[in-house]
Design an enzyme around this catalytic site. Structure first.
Site, mmCIF file in Angstrom:
data_model
loop_
_atom_site.group_PDB
_atom_site.id
_atom_site.type_symbol
_atom_site.label_atom_id
_atom_site.label_comp_id
_atom_site.label_asym_id
_atom_site.label_seq_id
_atom_site.Cartn_x
_atom_site.Cartn_y
_atom_site.Cartn_z
ATOM 1 N N ASP A 33 15.324 13.131 10.052
ATOM 2 C CA ASP A 33 15.391 13.296 8.461
ATOM 3 C C ASP A 33 16.414 14.364 8.067
ATOM 4 O O ASP A 33 17.057 14.942 8.860
ATOM 5 C CB ASP A 33 14.020 13.734 8.161
ATOM 6 C CG ASP A 33 13.443 13.271 6.565
ATOM 7 O OD1 ASP A 33 14.136 13.603 5.761
ATOM 8 O OD2 ASP A 33 12.307 12.497 6.718
ATOM 9 N N TYR A 154 16.407 -0.028 -6.594
ATOM 10 C CA TYR A 154 15.603 -0.087 -5.200
ATOM 11 C C TYR A 154 15.169 -1.394 -4.927
ATOM 12 O O TYR A 154 15.309 -1.852 -3.712
ATOM 13 C CB TYR A 154 14.291 0.487 -6.079
ATOM 14 C CG TYR A 154 13.321 0.723 -4.601
ATOM 15 C CD1 TYR A 154 13.517 1.739 -3.710
ATOM 16 C CD2 TYR A 154 12.136 0.018 -4.756
ATOM 17 C CE1 TYR A 154 12.500 1.858 -2.788
ATOM 18 C CE2 TYR A 154 11.150 0.052 -3.780
ATOM 19 C CZ TYR A 154 11.397 1.107 -2.854
ATOM 20 O OH TYR A 154 10.589 1.226 -1.807
ATOM 21 N N LYS A 158 15.896 -3.367 -1.287
ATOM 22 C CA LYS A 158 14.984 -3.965 -0.402
ATOM 23 C C LYS A 158 14.878 -5.605 -0.270
ATOM 24 O O LYS A 158 14.676 -5.984 0.694
ATOM 25 C CB LYS A 158 13.447 -3.816 -1.158
ATOM 26 C CG LYS A 158 13.173 -2.185 -1.106
ATOM 27 C CD LYS A 158 13.386 -1.570 0.533
ATOM 28 C CE LYS A 158 13.045 -0.120 0.475
ATOM 29 N NZ LYS A 158 12.966 0.632 1.684
HETATM 30 N N1 LIG Z 1 5.429 4.685 -0.967
HETATM 31 C C1 LIG Z 1 5.475 3.357 -1.382
HETATM 32 O O1 LIG Z 1 4.693 2.979 -2.268
HETATM 33 C C2 LIG Z 1 6.422 2.467 -0.690
HETATM 34 C C3 LIG Z 1 6.408 1.090 -0.845
HETATM 35 C C4 LIG Z 1 7.183 0.105 -0.211
HETATM 36 C C5 LIG Z 1 8.225 0.705 0.828
HETATM 37 N N2 LIG Z 1 8.256 1.898 0.778
HETATM 38 C C6 LIG Z 1 9.459 2.504 1.661
HETATM 39 O O2 LIG Z 1 8.939 3.150 2.803
HETATM 40 C C7 LIG Z 1 9.659 4.041 3.079
HETATM 41 C C8 LIG Z 1 9.220 5.549 3.205
HETATM 42 O O3 LIG Z 1 8.935 5.747 1.852
HETATM 43 P P1 LIG Z 1 7.887 7.072 1.542
HETATM 44 O O4 LIG Z 1 6.733 6.477 0.455
HETATM 45 O O5 LIG Z 1 6.974 7.417 3.006
HETATM 46 O O6 LIG Z 1 8.587 8.045 0.968
HETATM 47 P P2 LIG Z 1 8.804 9.538 0.992
HETATM 48 O O7 LIG Z 1 9.666 9.993 0.142
HETATM 49 O O8 LIG Z 1 7.469 10.296 1.265
HETATM 50 O O9 LIG Z 1 9.707 9.675 2.498
HETATM 51 C C9 LIG Z 1 10.868 9.287 2.711
HETATM 52 C C10 LIG Z 1 11.514 10.212 3.693
HETATM 53 O O10 LIG Z 1 12.936 9.718 3.753
HETATM 54 C C11 LIG Z 1 13.521 10.788 4.001
HETATM 55 N N3 LIG Z 1 15.089 10.507 3.431
HETATM 56 C C12 LIG Z 1 15.533 10.495 2.140
HETATM 57 N N4 LIG Z 1 16.756 10.338 2.147
HETATM 58 C C13 LIG Z 1 17.086 10.586 3.530
HETATM 59 C C14 LIG Z 1 18.609 10.529 3.822
HETATM 60 N N5 LIG Z 1 19.486 10.620 2.773
HETATM 61 N N6 LIG Z 1 18.548 10.784 5.250
HETATM 62 C C15 LIG Z 1 17.475 11.050 6.028
HETATM 63 N N7 LIG Z 1 16.374 10.872 5.543
HETATM 64 C C16 LIG Z 1 16.268 10.520 4.078
HETATM 65 C C17 LIG Z 1 13.214 11.739 3.006
HETATM 66 O O11 LIG Z 1 13.505 13.139 3.341
HETATM 67 C C18 LIG Z 1 11.483 11.591 3.398
HETATM 68 O O12 LIG Z 1 11.271 12.355 4.366
HETATM 69 C C19 LIG Z 1 11.039 3.961 2.175
HETATM 70 O O13 LIG Z 1 12.040 3.255 2.678
HETATM 71 C C20 LIG Z 1 10.545 3.264 1.179
HETATM 72 O O14 LIG Z 1 11.251 2.508 0.187
HETATM 73 C C21 LIG Z 1 7.480 3.075 0.216
#
Ligand SMILES: NC(=O)c1ccc[n+]([C@@H]2O[C@H](COP(=O)([O-])OP(=O)(O)OC[C@H]3O[C@@H](n4cnc5c(N)ncnc54)[C@H](O)[C@@H]3O)[C@@H](O)[C@H]2O)c1
Length: 260
Positions: A33, A154, A158
């Site tokens: 991360d 976004y 995806k």
């Molecule tokens: N939360 C939702 O509703 C949801 C729905 C569908 C998909 N997602 C996907 O799930 C995944 C995780 O999302 P989440 O909800 O846990 O979000 P979150 O923001 O809690 O976690 C995302 C993590 O990615 C890390 N990150 C961001 N930019 C980065 C970079 N440049 N280099 C390295 N790490 C980086 C962040 O520091 C963070 O720890 C993402 O790909 C998101 O698109 C989330």
């Protein structure tokens, strides 16, 4: 011998829940991360992507069993293109050689049900062509109106990721090398990414109208982590190029029987 897993985005949300679940199950987990991780790497650019591969090689001794590419951003900005699409592809390409020594190698990435929402065809096509400079330039244009076209960034990343999985999974590099490559597509998950979108009842209802979740509603991150852990685990020998919707039913509601 315990499995060694690599989880990107391990500091928060779904990545953190995945890291914790795998560790509870006795796996050695290398978290990646931008902060609070075993390998601190910024996946938005070439230096951080190289640091990821180098850091994981060093910590793992050159052999890993699974890759969970979870890191992502939802901002209506070009960085979302850099991290979600090119950072994810670089994670998988950079770590694939380290899977070669595993008796049961696996790779999983996190797409989203947002792939079913409106997207920008030009951006999707530039992503599919893997033209990062042009994709970043297109995102720059879309980002000028954050409330309208910015939101397409976004979903476009995806959609392109889901398409990439479908196109790559059966290739010699993945299926041919004995590596199941699949994705999960979550619905709305309660993480820091969505916190500001679901903090009031009104906001939740408005979001659930766009992303209907008739089965149990908004989910906790461990729900997605469990699906990821199965896709990345030894039991998964034959799922190939599947986009597994962990979405409380939004795919079934939106696409109905158009997809089998
Ligand atoms: N939360 C939702 O509703 C949801 C729905 C569908 C998909 N997602 C996907 O799930 C995944 C995780 O999302 P989440 O909800 O846990 O979000 P979150 O923001 O809690 O976690 C995302 C993590 O990615 C890390 N990150 C961001 N930019 C980065 C970079 N440049 N280099 C390295 N790490 C980086 C962040 O520091 C963070 O720890 C993402 O790909 C998101 O698109 C989330």
């Amino acid at each position: 011998m315990p499995r060694t897993a690599v989880v990107t985005g391990s500091a928060s949300g779904i990545g953190r829940a995945t890291r914790d679940l795998l560790a509870q199950r006795g796996e050695a987990v290398i978290g990646v991360d931008v902060h609070d991780a075993d390998v601190v790497a910024d996946l938005s650019g070439p230096e951080g992507r190289a640091a990821l591969a180098e850091g994981v090689r060093r910590l793992s001794g050159g052999r890993i069993d699974s890759v969970y590419a979870v890191a992502g951003l939802a901002a209506p900005a070009p960085a979302t293109v850099a991290v979600n699409y090119f950072g994810t592809l670089a994670t998988l390409a950079g770590l694939r050689p380290l899977l070669a020594g595993s008796p049961s190698p696996r790779a999983v990435l996190v797409s989203s049900m947002a792939a079913l929402l409106p997207s920008d065809a030009e951006l999707v096509s530039l992503l599919t062509a893997e033209d990062e400079p042009a994709a970043l330039a297109r995102a720059e244009v879309l980002a000028k109106a954050p409330e309208t076209t910015g939101g397409l960034i976004y979903s476009s990343t995806k959609l392109a990721l889901s398409r990439w999985v479908r196109r790559q999974a059966a290739s010699p590099e993945w299926a041919g090398a004995g590596i199941p490559l699949n994705a999960v597509a979550p619905g709305i998950i309660a993480t820091p990414m969505t916190a500001a979108m679901i903090s009031t009842d009104e906001q939740r209802q408005a979001l659930l109208e766009r992303v209907p979740m008739p089965l149990n509603g908004i989910a906790e991150p461990v729900v997605v982590a469990r699906a990821l852990a199965w896709l990345g685990g030894e039991e998964n020998t034959h799922l190939c190029g599947q986009i597994v919707y962990v979405d409380g039913g939004s795919d079934a509601v939106i696409r109905g029987d158009a997809v089998w």
